[in-house]
Design a protein around this motif. Structure first.
Motif, PDB file in Angstrom:
ATOM      1  N   ASP A  56       0.841  -1.185   0.000  1.00  0.00           N
ATOM      2  CA  ASP A  56       0.000   0.000   0.000  1.00  0.00           C
ATOM      3  C   ASP A  56       0.880   1.240   0.000  1.00  0.00           C
ATOM      4  O   ASP A  56       0.642   2.187  -0.755  1.00  0.00           O
ATOM      5  CB  ASP A  56      -0.907  -0.040   1.231  1.00  0.00           C
ATOM      6  CG  ASP A  56      -1.974   1.017   1.170  1.00  0.00           C
ATOM      7  OD1 ASP A  56      -2.743   1.004   0.171  1.00  0.00           O
ATOM      8  OD2 ASP A  56      -2.054   1.852   2.086  1.00  0.00           O
ATOM      9  N   LEU A  59       2.542   1.568  -3.525  1.00  0.00           N
ATOM     10  CA  LEU A  59       1.657   1.929  -4.627  1.00  0.00           C
ATOM     11  C   LEU A  59       1.050   3.311  -4.458  1.00  0.00           C
ATOM     12  O   LEU A  59       0.936   4.086  -5.395  1.00  0.00           O
ATOM     13  CB  LEU A  59       0.545   0.882  -4.793  1.00  0.00           C
ATOM     14  CG  LEU A  59       1.036  -0.520  -5.192  1.00  0.00           C
ATOM     15  CD1 LEU A  59      -0.122  -1.503  -5.227  1.00  0.00           C
ATOM     16  CD2 LEU A  59       1.722  -0.471  -6.548  1.00  0.00           C
ATOM     17  N   ARG A  60       0.640   3.590  -3.225  1.00  0.00           N
ATOM     18  CA  ARG A  60      -0.037   4.871  -3.042  1.00  0.00           C
ATOM     19  C   ARG A  60       0.946   6.042  -3.066  1.00  0.00           C
ATOM     20  O   ARG A  60       0.651   7.096  -3.625  1.00  0.00           O
ATOM     21  CB  ARG A  60      -0.869   4.872  -1.768  1.00  0.00           C
ATOM     22  CG  ARG A  60      -2.088   3.957  -1.923  1.00  0.00           C
ATOM     23  CD  ARG A  60      -3.074   4.077  -0.803  1.00  0.00           C
ATOM     24  NE  ARG A  60      -3.901   2.858  -0.756  1.00  0.00           N
ATOM     25  CZ  ARG A  60      -5.094   2.751  -1.355  1.00  0.00           C
ATOM     26  NH1 ARG A  60      -5.620   3.773  -1.978  1.00  0.00           N
ATOM     27  NH2 ARG A  60      -5.762   1.622  -1.293  1.00  0.00           N
ATOM     28  N   ARG A  64       0.002   5.203  -7.711  1.00  0.00           N
ATOM     29  CA  ARG A  64      -0.395   4.183  -8.674  1.00  0.00           C
ATOM     30  C   ARG A  64      -1.798   3.641  -8.447  1.00  0.00           C
ATOM     31  O   ARG A  64      -2.238   2.722  -9.128  1.00  0.00           O
ATOM     32  CB  ARG A  64       0.585   3.010  -8.608  1.00  0.00           C
ATOM     33  CG  ARG A  64       1.874   3.312  -9.313  1.00  0.00           C
ATOM     34  CD  ARG A  64       2.868   2.208  -9.094  1.00  0.00           C
ATOM     35  NE  ARG A  64       4.134   2.576  -9.711  1.00  0.00           N
ATOM     36  CZ  ARG A  64       4.411   2.292 -10.995  1.00  0.00           C
ATOM     37  NH1 ARG A  64       3.557   1.649 -11.733  1.00  0.00           N
ATOM     38  NH2 ARG A  64       5.558   2.671 -11.500  1.00  0.00           N
ATOM     39  N   ILE A  65      -2.476   4.142  -7.426  1.00  0.00           N
ATOM     40  CA  ILE A  65      -3.836   3.641  -7.197  1.00  0.00           C
ATOM     41  C   ILE A  65      -4.820   4.761  -7.486  1.00  0.00           C
ATOM     42  O   ILE A  65      -4.683   5.875  -6.993  1.00  0.00           O
ATOM     43  CB  ILE A  65      -3.983   3.119  -5.763  1.00  0.00           C
ATOM     44  CG1 ILE A  65      -3.106   1.859  -5.637  1.00  0.00           C
ATOM     45  CG2 ILE A  65      -5.440   2.773  -5.461  1.00  0.00           C
ATOM     46  CD1 ILE A  65      -3.275   1.101  -4.387  1.00  0.00           C
ATOM     47  N   VAL A 254       5.696  -3.952 -11.323  1.00  0.00           N
ATOM     48  CA  VAL A 254       5.551  -2.665 -10.641  1.00  0.00           C
ATOM     49  C   VAL A 254       6.863  -2.310  -9.949  1.00  0.00           C
ATOM     50  O   VAL A 254       7.381  -1.192 -10.092  1.00  0.00           O
ATOM     51  CB  VAL A 254       4.400  -2.709  -9.614  1.00  0.00           C
ATOM     52  CG1 VAL A 254       4.384  -1.440  -8.765  1.00  0.00           C
ATOM     53  CG2 VAL A 254       3.055  -2.877 -10.323  1.00  0.00           C
ATOM     54  N   LEU A 287      -3.294  -7.662  -4.085  1.00  0.00           N
ATOM     55  CA  LEU A 287      -3.984  -6.419  -4.402  1.00  0.00           C
ATOM     56  C   LEU A 287      -5.366  -6.377  -3.749  1.00  0.00           C
ATOM     57  O   LEU A 287      -5.887  -5.318  -3.431  1.00  0.00           O
ATOM     58  CB  LEU A 287      -4.087  -6.243  -5.915  1.00  0.00           C
ATOM     59  CG  LEU A 287      -2.716  -5.998  -6.557  1.00  0.00           C
ATOM     60  CD1 LEU A 287      -2.785  -6.112  -8.067  1.00  0.00           C
ATOM     61  CD2 LEU A 287      -2.169  -4.628  -6.131  1.00  0.00           C
ATOM     62  N   LEU A 291      -6.859  -2.875  -2.228  1.00  0.00           N
ATOM     63  CA  LEU A 291      -7.768  -2.084  -3.069  1.00  0.00           C
ATOM     64  C   LEU A 291      -9.131  -1.931  -2.404  1.00  0.00           C
ATOM     65  O   LEU A 291      -9.665  -2.879  -1.836  1.00  0.00           O
ATOM     66  CB  LEU A 291      -7.944  -2.742  -4.440  1.00  0.00           C
ATOM     67  CG  LEU A 291      -6.726  -2.723  -5.365  1.00  0.00           C
ATOM     68  CD1 LEU A 291      -7.049  -3.454  -6.660  1.00  0.00           C
ATOM     69  CD2 LEU A 291      -6.276  -1.295  -5.648  1.00  0.00           C
ATOM     70  N   GLU A 295     -11.489   0.865  -6.752  1.00  0.00           N
ATOM     71  CA  GLU A 295     -10.099   1.260  -6.964  1.00  0.00           C
ATOM     72  C   GLU A 295      -9.402   0.325  -7.942  1.00  0.00           C
ATOM     73  O   GLU A 295      -9.745  -0.849  -8.046  1.00  0.00           O
ATOM     74  CB  GLU A 295      -9.334   1.250  -5.631  1.00  0.00           C
ATOM     75  CG  GLU A 295      -9.639   2.467  -4.784  1.00  0.00           C
ATOM     76  CD  GLU A 295      -8.819   2.501  -3.493  1.00  0.00           C
ATOM     77  OE1 GLU A 295      -8.777   3.566  -2.870  1.00  0.00           O
ATOM     78  OE2 GLU A 295      -8.228   1.456  -3.109  1.00  0.00           O
ATOM     79  N   TYR A 296      -8.409   0.856  -8.625  1.00  0.00           N
ATOM     80  CA  TYR A 296      -7.615   0.035  -9.536  1.00  0.00           C
ATOM     81  C   TYR A 296      -6.177   0.537  -9.536  1.00  0.00           C
ATOM     82  O   TYR A 296      -5.896   1.656  -9.118  1.00  0.00           O
ATOM     83  CB  TYR A 296      -8.209   0.046 -10.937  1.00  0.00           C
ATOM     84  CG  TYR A 296      -8.206   1.396 -11.603  1.00  0.00           C
ATOM     85  CD1 TYR A 296      -9.231   2.313 -11.349  1.00  0.00           C
ATOM     86  CD2 TYR A 296      -7.203   1.751 -12.491  1.00  0.00           C
ATOM     87  CE1 TYR A 296      -9.243   3.547 -11.960  1.00  0.00           C
ATOM     88  CE2 TYR A 296      -7.205   2.991 -13.113  1.00  0.00           C
ATOM     89  CZ  TYR A 296      -8.232   3.896 -12.835  1.00  0.00           C
ATOM     90  OH  TYR A 296      -8.239   5.112 -13.432  1.00  0.00           O
ATOM     91  N   VAL A 297      -5.285  -0.326 -10.011  1.00  0.00           N
ATOM     92  CA  VAL A 297      -3.887   0.037 -10.091  1.00  0.00           C
ATOM     93  C   VAL A 297      -3.650   0.619 -11.482  1.00  0.00           C
ATOM     94  O   VAL A 297      -4.183   0.089 -12.457  1.00  0.00           O
ATOM     95  CB  VAL A 297      -2.997  -1.204  -9.895  1.00  0.00           C
ATOM     96  CG1 VAL A 297      -1.544  -0.783  -9.746  1.00  0.00           C
ATOM     97  CG2 VAL A 297      -3.448  -2.001  -8.696  1.00  0.00           C
ATOM     98  N   THR A 331      -4.259  -4.040 -15.683  1.00  0.00           N
ATOM     99  CA  THR A 331      -4.591  -3.408 -14.415  1.00  0.00           C
ATOM    100  C   THR A 331      -5.434  -4.374 -13.594  1.00  0.00           C
ATOM    101  O   THR A 331      -5.944  -5.357 -14.121  1.00  0.00           O
ATOM    102  CB  THR A 331      -5.348  -2.087 -14.621  1.00  0.00           C
ATOM    103  OG1 THR A 331      -5.698  -1.558 -13.341  1.00  0.00           O
ATOM    104  CG2 THR A 331      -6.646  -2.295 -15.382  1.00  0.00           C
TER     105      THR A 331
END
Ligand SMILES: Nc1ncnc2c1ncn2[C@@H]1O[C@H](COP(=O)(O)OP(=O)(O)OP(=O)(O)O)[C@@H](O)[C@H]1O
Ligand SMILES: [Mg+2]
Lengths: 433, 598
Positions: A56, A59-60, A64-65, A254, A287, A291, A295-297, A331
């Motif tokens: 998290d 990505l955040r 990326r989210i 990623v 994920l 998520l 929400e999506y990547v 994604t």
């Protein structure tokens, strides 16, 4: 599209609890139970928490989210006049003595939301193949091959791709097409020596091109040709995968990208990767932890044929072609809280909020199942009904019997009758006294 | 003539799935067939000389609407989010109709003038077309092209007013017909229909009518083509041979007797003189006299009679006499009400000596049983049927063959479970129904509670007309008795409207769904359904009676209820009815009307 804030820890914990209670991590825990001495469940739960925190954070903080709003009351009326298509292939499941029937049909469902009347919906069988894979004189493959399952898989994959291609060619006004399963499949398994090529007629049906050479009619080049055609047309098409196939290719990519862009150093990347590896958790599982609903990547281009480290496993004969396969812009989108994220694949350059929004809104029409309803519809349409399976079986037996009676060999005839009339424990099979 | 089996206009669907020689399924074009429709599909059948073309005929016994593309989950989301289905990508058009067909038989393609059904020996072909045959083809099929048989028109095929449904008269009059339906299902209307057709061929008919449902035949005898309709009321008379039935009736109606009392009763019977043809009432009076005589020592039994025994038997006989009397009075009162409307009743002739007055071609004899209890009705029926049957069984031609109609059959032939196996008419009907076909004594059994009927008797009926049935017990029972009623047929019984039903058995070539004709011209104008709502609204207390009551109360004030203290003092408390009736006891109803009003 809006970037989202980091998850609070309680939220992650709550999510883990629900997943554990749903039995999602059973297999991972069992796998670990053999190796570990300490309280597996305890350490597993802690590990999940830490993992979620790690991912998290990654990505955040890297932005990326993103989030897609579910606003059905606005969304659907805005789709009036557009045209969406859904494609899925069905394979008949028939077991027959001494035969390997191949029965595939790819269904297409086209619909114009907001329209009434006869031209609102179209259902079509976009592609179909029926054959006996043992029969030397085949319609689909130009030769036989020992791994029947592979022949069937390859035929389904290529038939679905061919159906997408021909659908775009025939119906010019499709705004988006969703296909069940990956948009681009790994092809190496079908490049093993001896894997037969498609017949001229099958190839022509698949890519609408006559006169292909023997080599070009092989699965790998033919599939490549179809996918390129599709991509080059600029078709808005997405493969939607619901089943968690395992593996962490996406997250690995990623991390790679983060390193590449200087967001992460190599040493930490290795530590993180080893940490993630511990319980063999998959992309979907990981994920799913972080998520939220909608929400999506951010999509990432992935080579479905394998990264640089895997290219040495490509069959030599097809190396050149495999290297040319389009990348899958991938994604993960979570349609609703209690559903695992869907993997969505498109061609590079065609992914859009619009397409993801379609996936989200159609999935929410099946709130618990969490899968685009249009794909569910076409799945039901394409599914080869049971009775048809039975009929293929009966028809086939009759054919065999007819052939057997056409021979002069009495033993062959006798044997055929015995085979076809035998049920599990039949007196016919008992030794003669 | 067989062009329709290839015509696109008549094509209503396509065979799918597994087909057998009994059933098949087809996907039906919208709105092109209904439950119960006769459909046809062409097929090739292997014969000795290669295959030949045949038509397989069937009846639609089930239709399902399937929309496999519309998940329930989606429906819920649509309503919760208030989204219009059409705005989404959900499919609305792919529901289809799947029809299930019960195969009736096959005919040779070519042979259209004589469509004889033969068993199907080869299944229909999946993907074959299913067609809706023209009326003429169905008509030929239903009659087998055989026009010599006498037919009784019942109505039309459900949903096909252009195809008549008839019963074969011969199979009804000797092989028995059961008409079963819940109340209001249309049994009486259906029975009237069949009887009207029978009167048109002058067939003799005897109706046991417990409710007067058939009295309108008398009123409408002109509409029936001047048929001779006789209305009879039963006089329960004793002839030598039926004294047993009367004794049974007395035994059953009266108080339960102990063994010594029964013995004494037998003695009384033996010692009483029976004049053939005397009324049951008089006979009982004679029995009572005999009781007295025996008690007073007039008997030569020798044993000293116990006075208690004698009195018990006497009381029981007296009770029976009064019961019979009051039933007869009821019956008379009901007839009296009908008299001003032109109904004329006569006493039922002696079935033993004057059977030809009851059974006669061109005559309908209606025996009006209203007012009597089930047991007595059953005894009467037993006596009448027994004698009439005996005349036929003797093969003397004293009377013509005839049909007996038994309404409320569950009261005359109750099943074993009802605990009334000694109902007098049970044995008689059993005999008639098993041997009736030899002697031409057919029965028409009508009941709204089939499950209460005797199973063996019902299963002797060779034809059935089953209208609306809802009660699961009844449906199961009917299914167990009717061999060729399919499960899907049993399931549609509850969906029938009044006058709709399934007819099956020997009277038709195969089971058919029928809309029975309603003979409105036979509905009585004189006797209608009583309007109790109106009656209750219009009812008012008799002013005279009220007035008298108030006078009495004024003159003799009602006593206050007895106090508990008086009871304890050992005195008997006054019986409650004394105070209750105080108001009326003083007044004499007959004379009251003459009193001038205040
Ligand atoms: N064939 C018919 N066509 C139209 N209406 C009918 C038909 N048969 C019956 N009905 C309607 O249903 C009513 C009841 O019919 P009927 O008296 O025959 O029922 P039933 O089964 O004899 O009832 P019950 O058990 O009360 O005697 C009729 O008055 C009539 O209105
Ligand atoms: Mg009735």
């Amino acid at each position: 599209m809006a970037f989202e804030d980091t998850l609070p820890e309680e939220e992650v914990q709550h999510r883990i609890e629900t997943r554990v209670s749903l039995g999602h991590f059973m297999a991972n825990i069992l796998r670990a139970a053999g190796a570990e001495k300490a309280d597996v469940q305890q350490s597993f739960a802690k590990h999940l928490c830490d993992t979620a925190k790690l991912l998290d954070g990654f990505l955040r903080s890297d932005g990326r989210i993103a989030r897609m709003d579910y606003l059905p009351g606005k969304y659907w009326p805005a789709q009036r006049g557009r045209r969406f298509a859904f494609i899925d292939g069905g394979v008949a499941n028939v077991a027959l003595p001494g035969a390997a029937p191949l029965a595939i049909r790819v269904g297409a469902y086209l619909v114009r939301p907001g329209r009434e009347g006869a031209d609102r919906e179209d259902f079509a069988v976009q592609m179909h193949f029926v054959d006996d894979l043992y029969d030397p004189a085949q319609d689909v493959y130009d030769n036989d091959f020992e791994d029947i399952a592979k022949l069937r898989d390859a035929a389904r994959i290529i038939a679905e791709a061919g159906a997408c291609r021909s659908l775009f060619e025939e119906a010019g006004d499709i705004d988006a097409l969703l296909i069940q399963g990956p948009l681009i499949n790994p092809v190496s398994p079908y490049g093993t020596p001896g894997f037969p090529a498609y017949t001229a007629s099958a190839s022509e049906k698949l890519c609408r091109q006559a006169g292909l050479s023997d080599r070009d009619r092989h699965f790998i080049p033919l599939y490549l040709r179809i996918l390129r055609d599709l991509r080059d047309r600029g078709s808005i098409v997405a493969g939607v995968v619901e089943r968690d196939g395992g593996g962490r290719r996406f997250i690995k990519n990623v991390l790679d990208q983060m390193v590449e862009r200087g967001k992460l150093d190599n040493a930490r990347r290795t530590r993180a990767e080893n940490f993630l590896k511990k319980y063999s958790l998959s992309d979907t599982q990981l994920l799913d932890l972080i998520l939220r609903e909608g929400e999506y990547v951010l999509p990432l281009a992935i080579n479905r044929q394998g990264g640089p480290d895997e290219q040495n496993k490509w069959p030599k004969k097809w190396e050149n072609e495999i290297g040319q396969f389009p990348l899958a812009l991938t994604t993960f989108l979570k349609p609703s809280e209690n559903v695992q994220p869907l993997r969505v694949e498109t061609f590079e350059g065609t992914a859009s909020d619009d397409l993801l929004s379609l996936v989200l809104h159609t999935s929410r029409l099946l709130p618990r199942y969490g899968f685009p309803v249009g794909l569910d519809v076409v799945d039901r349409f394409a599914k080869v009904p049971d009775w048809m399976g039975r009929q293929i079986a009966t028809g086939h037996k009759v054919n065999l019997l007819r052939k057997a009676f056409a021979t002069d060999n009495e033993k062959v005839r006798d044997f055929s009758i015995r085979m076809l009339s035998a049920s599990g424990r039949d007196w016919l099979y008992r030794p003669k006294i | 003539m067989t062009d329709w089996i290839k015509s696109n206009e008549r094509r209503i669907g396509t065979v799918v799935g597994d087909a057998s020689t009994d059933t098949y399924t087809f996907i039906l074009k919208s709105f092109s067939a209904k439950l119960g429709d006769i459909v046809a599909t062409p097929t090739d059948v292997p014969g000795h000389a290669g295959t030949y073309g045949a038509i397989i005929w069937g009846r639609v016994v089930g239709i399902n609407r399937v929309n496999p593309f519309f998940p329930a989950e989606a429906a819920q989301e649509l309503s919760e989010q208030d989204i219009n289905l059409l705005d989404t990508v959900l499919s609305t058009t792919r529901d289809y109709l799947q029809a299930e067909v019960l195969i009736l038989g096959a005919t040779k393609n070519m042979d259209v003038t004589n469509l004889r059904l033969s068993p199907v020996t080869y299944p229909v072909k999946p993907s074959a077309g299913v067609f809706s045959p023209p009326a003429e083809a169905i008509r030929v099929l239903l009659t087998g092209g055989d026009n010599n048989q006498v037919k009784l028109r019942l109505g039309t095929l459900i949903g096909r007013k252009d195809v008549d449904v008839s019963l074969q008269a011969n199979k009804i009059v000797s092989r028995h017909l059961a008409i079963l339906a819940m109340t209001g299902g249309g049994k009486t209307v259906a029975a009237r229909r069949v009887l009207r057709e029978l009167t048109a061929i002058n067939y003799p008919i005897v109706i046991l009518d417990p409710h007067g449902d058939y009295l309108a035949f008398f009123e409408k005898r002109r509409e029936l083509g001047g048929v001779d309709v006789k209305l009879f009321y039963p006089a329960i008379r004793v002839y030598g041979s039926d004294s047993g039935v009367i004794e049974e009736l007395i035994a059953k109606m009266g108080h339960r007797l102990t063994d010594p009392q029964k013995d004494f009763f037998q003695t009384v019977v033996a010692q009483t003189n029976l004049e053939p043809g005397m009324t049951a009432e008089r006979y009982i009076a004679e029995l009572i006299t005999t009781c007295g005589r025996l008690r007073d020592g007039g008997g030569n039994g020798g044993d000293r009679l116990n006075a208690l025994t004698v009195n018990a038997v006497r009381r029981s006989l007296d009770f029976v006499r009064r019961a019979l009397n009051s039933m007869q009075t009821n019956n008379e009162r009901l007839m009296a009400q009908l008299k001003p409307k032109g109904y004329a009743f006569t006493e039922l002739p002696d079935p033993q000596t004057s059977p030809d007055e009851i059974v006669r071609p061109g005559r309908i004899s209606i025996i009006y049983l209203a007012g009597f209890d089930h047991l007595t009705q059953s005894a009467i029926a037993s006596i009448v049927i027994e004698h009439l049957f005996a005349h036929r069984a003797k093969l003397t031609d004293r009377i013509a063959p005839f049909l007996t109609v038994i309404e409320e059959a569950h009261n005359f032939v109750p099943g074993r479970r009802e605990g009334t196996e000694d109902t007098p008419s049970l044995a008689t009907v059993r005999k008639v129904i098993t041997e009736g076909r030899k002697f031409g004594t057919g029965l028409m059994l009508i009941s709204q509670r089939p499950a209460r009927l005797d199973e063996t008797i019902l299963s002797q009926c060779n034809s059935f007309l089953v209208l609306r049935l809802v009660n699961p017990k009844d449906k199961n029972f009917v299914r167990s008795v009717m061999e060729n009623l399919s499960e899907s047929d049993a399931n549609i019984l509850q969906t029938f409207g009044p006058g709709q039903g399934i007819v099956s058995g020997q009277a038709v070539r195969f089971p058919l769904l029928v809309d029975i004709d309603f003979d409105e011209d036979l509905v009585s104008e004189a006797i209608g359904d009583e309007d109790f709502v109106k009656k209750a609204k219009d009812w008012s207390p008799d002013p005279v009676r009220e007035e008298i009551a108030s006078i009495v109360d004024e003159v003799i004030p009602p006593e206050p209820p007895a106090s508990p203290a008086t009871k304890r003092a050992g005195k008997r408390a006054p019986l409650p009815d004394v105070t209750f009736n105080a108001g009326t006891r003083g007044g004499k109803p007959n004379g009251a009307g003459k009193r001038p009003r205040a």
